[in-house]
Design an enzyme around this catalytic site. Structure first.
Site, PDB file in Angstrom:
ATOM      1  N   ARG A  37       0.823  -1.220   0.000  1.00  0.00           N
ATOM      2  CA  ARG A  37       0.000   0.000   0.000  1.00  0.00           C
ATOM      3  C   ARG A  37       0.853   1.265   0.000  1.00  0.00           C
ATOM      4  O   ARG A  37       0.470   2.262  -0.603  1.00  0.00           O
ATOM      5  CB  ARG A  37      -0.951  -0.004   1.192  1.00  0.00           C
ATOM      6  CG  ARG A  37      -2.101  -0.960   0.961  1.00  0.00           C
ATOM      7  CD  ARG A  37      -3.091  -0.898   2.081  1.00  0.00           C
ATOM      8  NE  ARG A  37      -4.316  -1.578   1.693  1.00  0.00           N
ATOM      9  CZ  ARG A  37      -5.138  -2.188   2.537  1.00  0.00           C
ATOM     10  NH1 ARG A  37      -4.847  -2.208   3.818  1.00  0.00           N
ATOM     11  NH2 ARG A  37      -6.230  -2.761   2.110  1.00  0.00           N
ATOM     12  N   LYS A 198     -18.536 -17.012   0.912  1.00  0.00           N
ATOM     13  CA  LYS A 198     -20.000 -17.059   0.991  1.00  0.00           C
ATOM     14  C   LYS A 198     -20.732 -16.502  -0.225  1.00  0.00           C
ATOM     15  O   LYS A 198     -20.332 -15.488  -0.778  1.00  0.00           O
ATOM     16  CB  LYS A 198     -20.438 -16.231   2.210  1.00  0.00           C
ATOM     17  CG  LYS A 198     -20.050 -16.834   3.526  1.00  0.00           C
ATOM     18  CD  LYS A 198     -20.951 -16.257   4.566  1.00  0.00           C
ATOM     19  CE  LYS A 198     -20.269 -15.816   5.815  1.00  0.00           C
ATOM     20  NZ  LYS A 198     -20.781 -14.574   6.323  1.00  0.00           N
ATOM     21  N   GLY A 350      -8.431  -7.384  -1.349  1.00  0.00           N
ATOM     22  CA  GLY A 350      -8.648  -8.316  -0.235  1.00  0.00           C
ATOM     23  C   GLY A 350      -7.979  -9.654  -0.478  1.00  0.00           C
ATOM     24  O   GLY A 350      -6.817  -9.722  -0.884  1.00  0.00           O
ATOM     25  N   GLY A 373     -13.022  -4.316   0.614  1.00  0.00           N
ATOM     26  CA  GLY A 373     -14.427  -3.911   0.755  1.00  0.00           C
ATOM     27  C   GLY A 373     -14.823  -2.893  -0.304  1.00  0.00           C
ATOM     28  O   GLY A 373     -15.923  -2.953  -0.866  1.00  0.00           O
TER      29      GLY A 373
HETATM   30  P1  AMP Z   1     -14.055 -13.700   0.501  1.00  0.00           P
HETATM   31  O1  AMP Z   1     -13.522 -12.743   1.514  1.00  0.00           O
HETATM   32  O2  AMP Z   1     -15.531 -13.831   0.484  1.00  0.00           O
HETATM   33  O3  AMP Z   1     -13.459 -13.485  -0.871  1.00  0.00           O
HETATM   34  O4  AMP Z   1     -13.585 -15.126   0.996  1.00  0.00           O
HETATM   35  C1  AMP Z   1     -12.258 -15.506   1.044  1.00  0.00           C
HETATM   36  C2  AMP Z   1     -12.131 -16.742   1.847  1.00  0.00           C
HETATM   37  O5  AMP Z   1     -12.845 -17.796   1.224  1.00  0.00           O
HETATM   38  C3  AMP Z   1     -10.708 -17.216   1.967  1.00  0.00           C
HETATM   39  O6  AMP Z   1     -10.281 -17.052   3.301  1.00  0.00           O
HETATM   40  C4  AMP Z   1     -10.769 -18.683   1.568  1.00  0.00           C
HETATM   41  O7  AMP Z   1     -10.066 -19.523   2.456  1.00  0.00           O
HETATM   42  C5  AMP Z   1     -12.266 -18.987   1.645  1.00  0.00           C
HETATM   43  N1  AMP Z   1     -12.611 -20.142   0.810  1.00  0.00           N
HETATM   44  C6  AMP Z   1     -12.268 -20.383  -0.465  1.00  0.00           C
HETATM   45  N2  AMP Z   1     -12.696 -21.590  -0.857  1.00  0.00           N
HETATM   46  C7  AMP Z   1     -13.317 -22.151   0.194  1.00  0.00           C
HETATM   47  C8  AMP Z   1     -13.949 -23.398   0.427  1.00  0.00           C
HETATM   48  N3  AMP Z   1     -14.018 -24.337  -0.521  1.00  0.00           N
HETATM   49  N4  AMP Z   1     -14.497 -23.633   1.640  1.00  0.00           N
HETATM   50  C9  AMP Z   1     -14.418 -22.686   2.607  1.00  0.00           C
HETATM   51  N5  AMP Z   1     -13.829 -21.490   2.462  1.00  0.00           N
HETATM   52  C10 AMP Z   1     -13.284 -21.219   1.270  1.00  0.00           C
END
Ligand code: AMP
Length: 393
Positions: A37, A198, A350, A373
């Protein structure tokens, strides 16, 4: 873009207030562990310094000090790192507002000054007008280069713009051009890769991108809710039960709009998530008791084959639990594959940016966003207050 940029401003002999995002990770001894950054802000700092301003006053937050001055969250290590990177003196003050700060700025022998953490004052996050006015009174013009906090209406991102002519910095402008360009006029075919934990976090992104994309590739934890919606067995993989109907609805909408949705056809599975856990490949259906932690080899080949035909690729969310080496292969292979393409490749901030950095592929992408974010909200089609507040051209 319809907003003023730093290049539109006359900066010679002016006092310039520059909002940076110096929110860097540190170890227990306060050593900076990743200075991405800080390096990302150098282009704007150097540009302004080349215009011979009277003073360049840098402001930023660091961590979550909850409105209290705390040594742990001091920007002092950032001042030191800036000095090393720029090869010039940086004066560090002990606060960011008030009469002493004002006097110290006036009497400073150097041009470049870094003020102490904005969030030592609770008024910053409350967007308090008195605080914003105090910040504004330090300078004659304001430049915002902190994309990472542009989705927050804080004193130093939104409030201050009410009192000074306000322009975007070079980094903020780059973020808007790439992310905005992908949303407004992507070179087609346009393929979006979505992953991460999610579905619920990405619903608005999917809804916003569905009418613009030619294909949406879905992996990561969120894909299992879609696979379940298609009637497949997902074992103990991550599932958002209350989002199954919505996933089914999105699949139907995509079919209607002739947008291809690509889901995994095989998966890397385990019975326990952790470093060194035993893994195997499962086909479309995941047996009872096993957890999907990454996309499988056939899926990697499928995704990469499709991506080769894209002109624009936008990626938000890792395709597996990439933090654990044994589950990182899918994210890594897809990153390697797109790093070799001529397409415009845009990486959301992120976790996706962290994954790309872990694989050392940052320089091979067209743009890696500095805001997690903020990039998500941008892709959702939301107006970011820190950008909306800048002066119109
Ligand atoms: P996000 O912040 O929504 O982009 O989520 C990122 C997170 O999703 C990371 O910490 C990954 O470890 C998690 N992630 C990726 N694939 C999976 C999976 N198959 N099951 C659970 N968590 C996951």
């Amino acid at each position: 873009m319809a907003k003023l940029t730093v290049k539109d401003l006359e900066l010679k002999d002016k006092k310039v207030l520059l909002r940076c995002d110096f929110n860097v990770p540190q170890d227990e001894n306060l050593n900076i562990t990743d200075d991405t950054r800080i390096r990302a802000s150098l282009a704007t700092i150097k540009y302004i310094l080349n215009q011979s301003p009277k003073k360049l006053i840098l402001i930023s937050h660091l961590g979550r000090p909850d409105g209290k001055a705390t040594a742990k969250y001091s920007l002092k290590p950032v001042a030191q790192r800036l000095k090393e990177l720029l090869g010039q003196e940086v004066i560090m003050l002990t606060d960011c507002v008030g009469e002493t700060v004002k006097k110290d700025i006036e009497s400073a022998k150097e041009t470049l000054i870094l003020l102490e953490n904005l969030r030592f004052h609770p008024e910053e996050e409350k967007n308090d007008p008195v605080f914003s006015q105090s910040l504004a009174s330090l300078a004659e013009v304001f430049v915002n280069d902190a994309f990472g906090t542009a989705h927050r209406a804080h004193g130093s991102t939104e409030g201050v713009t009410h009192y000074l002519k306000s322009a975007s910095g070079l980094l903020l402008e780059k973020e808007i051009n790439y992310l905005g360009g992908a949303l407004e006029k992507p070179k087609k075919p346009f393929i979006v890769i979505l992953g991460g934990a999610k579905v619920s976090d990405k619903i608005t992104v999917i809804e916003n991108l569905l009418p613009k994309a030619d294909e949406i590739i879905i992996g990561g934890g969120m894909c299992y809710t879609f696979l379940k919606a298609q009637g497949q067995k997902i074992g103990n993989s991550k599932l958002e039960k209350d989002k199954i109907d919505l996933a089914r609805d999105i699949l139907a909408q995509a079919k209607k709009q002739k947008v291809k949705i690509s889901l995994p056809i095989d998966n890397l599975v385990t019975d326990k998530i952790g470093e060194g856990s035993k893994v195997e490949i499962a086909g479309e259906d995941i047996p009872e008791g096993l957890i999907g932690v990454d996309i499988g080899p056939k899926t990697i080949d499928n995704f990469c084959a499709d991506l080769k035909g894209a002109q624009t690729i936008l990626w938000n969310g890792p395709l597996g639990i990439f933090e654990i080496d044994a589950f990182a292969n899918g994210t890594k292979k897809v990153a390697e594959c797109i790093s070799k393409l001529k397409a415009i490749t845009i990486i959301g901030g992120g976790d996706t940016a962290a994954a790309i950095s872990k694989f050392g592929l940052e320089d091979k992408m067209t743009h890696v966003s500095t805001g997690g974010g903020a990039s998500l909200e941008f892709l959702e089609g939301k107006t970011l207050p820190g950008i909306a507040a800048l002066t119109e051209r």
